[in-house]
Write a protein that holds these residues in place. Sequence first.
Motif, mmCIF file in Angstrom:
data_model
loop_
_atom_site.group_PDB
_atom_site.id
_atom_site.type_symbol
_atom_site.label_atom_id
_atom_site.label_comp_id
_atom_site.label_asym_id
_atom_site.label_seq_id
_atom_site.Cartn_x
_atom_site.Cartn_y
_atom_site.Cartn_z
ATOM 1 N N GLN A 48 0.827 -1.210 0.000
ATOM 2 C CA GLN A 48 0.000 0.000 0.000
ATOM 3 C C GLN A 48 0.858 1.255 0.000
ATOM 4 O O GLN A 48 0.540 2.243 -0.670
ATOM 5 C CB GLN A 48 -0.948 -0.001 1.213
ATOM 6 N N ALA A 52 0.877 4.050 -2.956
ATOM 7 C CA ALA A 52 0.560 5.447 -2.635
ATOM 8 C C ALA A 52 1.643 6.389 -3.162
ATOM 9 O O ALA A 52 1.338 7.449 -3.720
ATOM 10 C CB ALA A 52 0.407 5.612 -1.122
ATOM 11 N N ARG A 55 1.478 6.566 -6.972
ATOM 12 C CA ARG A 55 0.327 7.368 -7.396
ATOM 13 C C ARG A 55 0.672 8.856 -7.414
ATOM 14 O O ARG A 55 0.172 9.606 -8.244
ATOM 15 C CB ARG A 55 -0.850 7.102 -6.462
#
Length: 127
Positions: A48, A52, A55
């Motif tokens: 994750q 993140a 992104r």
Amino acid sequence: MNAKGWVWVGVAVIVTGFWAASRLGGPSGDVLPVAAVPRQPGEGDIAQGAKALCRRAVPSAMNDPASVEFLDEGQWVVTIGDDHRHLVRMRLRAKNVFNAKIVVEVDCLVEDRGTEWEALTVTQVSP
């Protein structure tokens, strides 16, 4: 510039086309403090955190950052490395140099230093 279209400038590599495979980080790049990315045991947290950061980092490496639309986020593949470097393969839609929106796959390499995360490279994998 060599025959493949790569130009070496300092620590950055710039492709003479749609994408820039560049070093993101350092004083002006994308670095997340440990508080911004959960650092609990388990691969899910690492995956994750890598997603993140990618992104945030990928649009800045694109020809038109405002045109980036991420696709199939649930199917992004995260390869967790033993050396604290993790690779995220993602699909997205973005404008190319001809202002046409195309779908591409991108590899985003991030490094987890324990106290912060840094996006190292963003590279186009498929057209």
